[in-house]
Design a protein around this motif. Structure first.
Motif, PDB file in Angstrom:
ATOM      1  N   THR A  20      68.035  43.471  20.438  1.00  0.00           N
ATOM      2  CA  THR A  20      67.306  44.550  21.115  1.00  0.00           C
ATOM      3  C   THR A  20      66.863  44.111  22.497  1.00  0.00           C
ATOM      4  O   THR A  20      66.918  42.931  22.856  1.00  0.00           O
ATOM      5  CB  THR A  20      66.074  44.973  20.298  1.00  0.00           C
ATOM      6  OG1 THR A  20      65.151  43.870  20.253  1.00  0.00           O
ATOM      7  CG2 THR A  20      66.469  45.391  18.891  1.00  0.00           C
ATOM      8  N   SER A  33      67.984  45.536  28.257  1.00  0.00           N
ATOM      9  CA  SER A  33      68.357  46.880  27.797  1.00  0.00           C
ATOM     10  C   SER A  33      69.621  47.366  28.486  1.00  0.00           C
ATOM     11  O   SER A  33      70.311  48.256  27.967  1.00  0.00           O
ATOM     12  CB  SER A  33      67.214  47.868  28.065  1.00  0.00           C
ATOM     13  OG  SER A  33      67.152  48.241  29.432  1.00  0.00           O
ATOM     14  N   GLY A  40      66.861  49.280  17.846  1.00  0.00           N
ATOM     15  CA  GLY A  40      67.133  49.449  19.275  1.00  0.00           C
ATOM     16  C   GLY A  40      66.067  50.277  19.955  1.00  0.00           C
ATOM     17  O   GLY A  40      65.589  49.940  21.050  1.00  0.00           O
ATOM     18  N   ALA A  46      60.235  45.038  19.299  1.00  0.00           N
ATOM     19  CA  ALA A  46      60.912  45.659  18.160  1.00  0.00           C
ATOM     20  C   ALA A  46      60.261  45.240  16.838  1.00  0.00           C
ATOM     21  O   ALA A  46      60.040  46.075  15.943  1.00  0.00           O
ATOM     22  CB  ALA A  46      62.392  45.271  18.164  1.00  0.00           C
ATOM     23  N   GLY A  87      62.746  48.336  20.146  1.00  0.00           N
ATOM     24  CA  GLY A  87      62.753  47.273  21.148  1.00  0.00           C
ATOM     25  C   GLY A  87      62.782  47.780  22.574  1.00  0.00           C
ATOM     26  O   GLY A  87      62.616  46.993  23.516  1.00  0.00           O
TER      27      GLY A  87
END
Length: 997
Positions: A49, A446, A91, A55, A94
């Motif tokens: 993540t 990300s 996902g 997360a 996070g």
């Protein structure tokens, strides 16, 4: 827990990307999450993540929120068994603290992420409407909205959908939400629904199907009366429904808010009615709308309410959008709006602005929309409201180079992805790149940057922003060069008609001639052509920002023809930073500076002498030394004056170029705020240059006629604006000539020599030349045109003692030696001081005479047909008003107040205020009027190449004067109004101070 066990877990957590493994280990122990701790699959998923620590924290809170241990066990088992859910849920946790907070409050919403089927991947408006259907109040609508947003974010962070699909889904969710909010508003007021038809038209990013996670949703409301209903009542009902719908979306509840609904893009903005009929909208757009409003309508899309009415609105405004490029000053209006946006960014934030800063998202959007509006008139394929779709259509149609479009698309996708992930974290409307390293780390991860997320993020961000900055200019102008250079046979190229359209939109009055110039400059394989192809896209933008793009391009071609083979010329423009921009400004600002440059092309070098040094005026001593040295190398008087004129030509260009560059400003040199200082600098520079030219001419005449020594001492006294250091570009030089026989020289011989000197100086300076003339005017001498051109000092003394009139004393207020014998000049000033600053001040009869002369001048000397209110010299509140007022104060009080004994108007006015003779407010009003009138006269000379005391009548020349004074396209009326207002205020002060009224 044993130390060994702890050390092993700590190490594994660190290896999986946790930045605080000790805190993570405590969390796992507190929740007794041994299954997570010991499951490599779950740890890998957390480590994948954007922020494993975030997360895990979100997962722990979600587990804590489960109502029973069974629910908690179900969640963990499903996570372990289902990779799609694991990737989606972790996902999101996070990447978004805000959605983690939502899941903690609504513990069952994680199940919205379980389904993983093809039909679930790209839901549309109908699917989102079903997801919102159960919401019966604003709070429930917010919960349902966040649940839908959760599914979009999950697909986004997992890479199931790309940027464009994410933005489109967000727009579809906004559409469904607007419909649900309108339904709630209608359910609360069914009587209003019965009275009206209401259409909601999305604008901006929602209308363009490219919405952010958090953004104002721009809308326009169109209302009509229902069949049989009264229109006024119907519009009031529609307004109530629209207002209620906006509140449902915008207001904050225990579940937060959805997003603000912004209706400020409607006609008249926030001052206009919230809801209008279709006919009222059309009447406004046809009569009053500004260019940017048509640009905004490009993205108009009906989304909610009465579908038929919305479609009717869209069909009615579309033709207006595609006619916008035909409006006068279209491109400059749009570019000015873009500059205004950038100027409003706080200085501390401009370097972190993803959207509005230089090289930001708005640069891409503006460039694409400009090209759409220019070429979409004749090519319907360009009429997409979505930026990336429009960019691809522009490339496919040959309006933008394919490689340029690909670079711009890549940069836009990266910057928009950054913006999405920044907003997703807290679900807050922001476009600022965070400064905190932890935030940058999460943002970089990300986006898939894992080796060194912070360094990679900043490197990629700056790289893409740099691409946008370069391409913003390039995609608009580069295809024009490709259309004429014919260097790449396989490339799609603008058609002649498309090139013509683009040039017309840029403000070129003669696009055919412009294309010929571009072809001459850019064609061929020479080094010169290659460098010019690099420079021209940017130069064309600067020319387009001027009042006369055609002249700018023609002048550049002429300069390049003259200097193109000179090695330093193109190197200067390519390498010297502001040199190319300075040149573009100078070449398109009017006739004077380009005319000077055409006769001395090497003066281009002045534009690139680092930090603006080449444009700094030279001192009088420096100029005089150079002129006299040049004169000394000449064989005769004519050659000497030619040499002096060469120096004058170059220095006039230096002064004019500095003035123009200062009025436009550049990235390196912003517009100078103190326009009085600009006026003083120009007046001083031109006056010093005139003095040096006269000194050189005098030296040439004496050397040719008498060798080293003239039989009589000789001095030139500057008068009027010359003596006041206030000469403009087109001013005559008012002078007096004085001489004094040397010891042993008979008076007749001295007088004859002095007369010959004056006659020869005038003859040489009047030899026809293409340079701006330097006219010597000696009409202020005793007896005027009837008197001798030159007198001895004793003759002046005798005349002034017996015959001097009050106007002559007044004229002597500006007397200052400018050339020749310094001692003689000083003694002349000592002679006239008692006349111009009479002991005890002026007698009342003399004051009355000055006022009578002023009134007579106002009535007799104003040119026939001239508008007195716009005449800078003789009109009310003009130069004459201010100068005569200051001069009257000098003659009345100069013998007592030393500060008033100056030849300079502004210094005299400041001294009068310091002495308590003029209030601070009145002094400021007079100073402002004098400075403005002087700037107008200078502007007229720069633009027209000949002097004038009033504003030009030609529209393009008037626009150029306005540009010099800081008024953009379409604002010459504001300039004239401002001048009249300033002059009117000054005249009121003059009537009080000068006429004692």
């Amino acid at each position: 827990m044993t130390p060994g066990r702890r050390s092993s877990t700590f190490t594994r957590l660190l290896r999986h990307g946790f930045t605080d493994p000790a805190a993570a280990e405590r969390l796992l122990s507190a929740m007794d999450l041994g299954a997570v701790r010991d499951d490599p699959v779950l740890l890998d998923a957390l480590g994948a993540t954007a922020d494993p620590d975030l997360a895990l924290d979100g997962l722990v809170r979600l587990l804590e929120a489960q109502p029973t241990p069974t629910d908690r066990r179900e969640l963990l088992d499903t996570l372990t068994a289902s990779k799609p859910l694991r990737d989606r849920l972790l996902g999101v946790l996070g990447a978004s603290a805000a959605l983690a907070e939502h899941l903690a409050r609504h513990a069952g919403d994680w199940q919205a992420l379980v389904t993983y089927e093809p039909r679930d991947l790209h839901p549309g408006v109908q699917e989102f409407e079903r997801g919102l259907a159960e919401a019966t109040d604003p709070v429930a609508l917010r919960v349902a909205y966040r649940r839908c947003l959760l599914s979009i974010a999950a697909r986004d962070v997992c890479g199931t959908i790309d940027l464009a699909q994410t933005a489109a889904e967000l727009a579809d969710l906004a559409t469904a939400t607007l419909r649900a909010a309108l339904a709630l508003a209608g359910a609360a007021a069914p009587e209003d629904v019965a009275l009206c038809r209401l259409a909601v038209v999305a604008m901006g990013k929602c209308g363009g199907h490219e919405l952010n996670y958090v953004s104002d949703v721009d809308v326009i409301f169109v209302g009509e009366a229902a069949e049989g209903a009264d229109e006024d009542k119907a519009l009031r009902a529609a307004t109530r429904l629209a207002s209620h719908m906006m509140r449902i979306c915008s207001e904050t509840t225990v579940e937060g808010s959805i997003w603000p609904v912004d209706a400020n893009l409607r006609p008249e903005g926030r001052n206009g009615p919230l809801v209008r009929t279709l006919s009222s909208h059309l009447a406004y757009y046809q009569r009053w709308a500004k260019t940017w409003e048509f640009q905004a309508l490009l993205k108009a899309r009906p989304v909610a309410g009465d579908a038929a009415l919305g479609a009717e609105y869209a069909a009615a405004v579309a033709p207006l959008v595609w006619q916008a490029a035909e409006r006068e000053n279209f491109v400059t209006d749009v570019q000015k709006m873009r500059r205004r946006v950038v100027e409003n960014i706080p200085v501390s934030e401009v370097d972190r602005e993803l959207k509005l800063g230089p090289g930001g998202l708005r640069d891409v959007e503006f460039a694409v929309q400009l090209l759409q509006l220019v070429h979409g008139r004749t090519d319907p394929s360009l009429r997409s409201a979505t930026t990336l779709d429009a960019l691809q259509a522009l490339a496919a149609g040959g309006y933008v180079g394919r490689a340029d479009a690909a670079q711009l698309e890549e940069a836009y996708r990266f910057l928009r992805s950054m913006e999405h992930r920044i907003q997703l974290y807290r679900l807050r409307r922001t476009h600022l790149v965070p400064e905190d390293e932890a935030d940058q780390r999460r943002l970089g991860r990300s986006l898939g940057l894992r080796a060194d997320p912070v360094a990679e993020l900043n490197r990629e961000w700056r790289r893409h922003a740099g691409v946008v900055r370069r391409q913003h200019e390039k995609i608009f102008y580069r295809p024009l060069l490709d259309a004429v250079a014919q260097l790449a046979p396989g490339e799609v190229r603008l058609s002649p008609e498309a090139a013509r359209q683009r040039l017309v939109a840029l403000g070129y009055a003669d696009p055919a001639a412009a294309l010929r110039h571009l072809e001459a400059l850019a064609s061929g394989v020479s080094r010169k052509a290659a460098i010019q192809r690099t420079l021209l896209p940017v130069l064309l933008g600067w020319f387009a920002d001027s009042a006369d793009p055609d002249a700018g391009l023609l002048n550049f071609r002429n300069v390049s023809d003259a200097l193109g083979k000179t090695p330093w010329y193109l190197r200067l423009l390519r390498d010297e930073g502001a040199a190319a921009q300075n040149l573009a400004r100078v070449l398109s600002a009017g006739r004077l500076a380009p005319d000077l440059l055409m006769r001395a092309p090497e003066a281009v070098a002045l534009l690139g002498d680092g930090e603006g040094g080449g444009l700094q005026p030279r001192s009088r001593a420096h100029l005089e030394q150079e002129v006299i040295a040049a004169v000394g190398r000449a064989d005769n008087g004519e050659q000497a004056v030619t040499a002096a004129r060469g120096v004058r030509r170059r220095e006039l260009f230096r002064t004019a170029a500095a003035d123009i560059v200062g009025s436009y400003g550049t990235e390196a040199r912003p517009v100078e705020a103190d326009q009085g200082a600009v006026v003083d600098r120009v007046g001083g520079a031109v006056s010093d240059l005139t003095a040096a030219t006269l000194a050189g001419t005098l030296r040439a005449v004496v050397r040719e006629g008498w060798g080293d020594t003239l039989p009589t001492r000789f001095a030139v006294i500057g008068m009027g604006r010359f003596g006041g250091h206030e000469l403009g570009y087109g001013s005559d030089a008012d002078v007096l000539f004085v001489h004094e026989p040397r010891d042993g020289v008979e008076e007749r011989e001295a007088a004859d020599a002095a007369g010959r000197v004056v006659a020869e100086m005038r003859r040489l300076l009047q030899i026809p030349s293409a340079d701006p003339p330097l006219l010597i005017d000696a009409d202020l001498r005793p007896e005027g045109k009837s008197g001798p051109l030159v007198r001895t000092l004793k003759s002046y003394e005798a005349y002034y003692r017996r015959w001097s009139l009050v106007w002559e004393s007044q004229a002597l207020l500006r007397a200052e030696p400018v050339a020749g014998d310094e001692d003689l000049g000083r003694r002349f000033i000592e002679l006239v001081d008692p006349l111009r600053y009479p002991r005890g001040g002026l007698v009342e009869e003399a004051v009355r005479e000055i006022r009578r002369l002023k009134a007579r001048m106002e009535s007799e000397r104003l040119p026939r047909g001239a508008d007195p209110k716009l005449h800078t010299k003789l009109g009310p509140g003009g130069l004459s008003d201010v100068e005569w007022t200051v001069q009257l104060l000098q003659m009345r009080h100069g013998s007592r107040e030393a500060g008033l004994r100056t030849t300079r108007t502004r210094e005299g006015l400041a001294a009068a205020h310091a002495a308590g003779l003029v209030s601070a407010e009145d002094a400021a009003i007079l100073d402002e009027a004098w400075v403005l009138a002087t700037r107008v006269r200078n502007a007229v000379m720069l633009v027209r190449g000949r002097a004038g005391d009033t504003f030009p009548s030609d529209a393009r020349e008037l626009a150029a004067v306005g540009r010099y004074l800081g008024y953009g396209p379409g604002h010459v009326g504001d300039m004239l109004d401002a001048y009249r207002r300033t002059a009117r205020r000054a005249r009121t002060v003059v009537e009080a101070l000068f006429y004692d009224t």
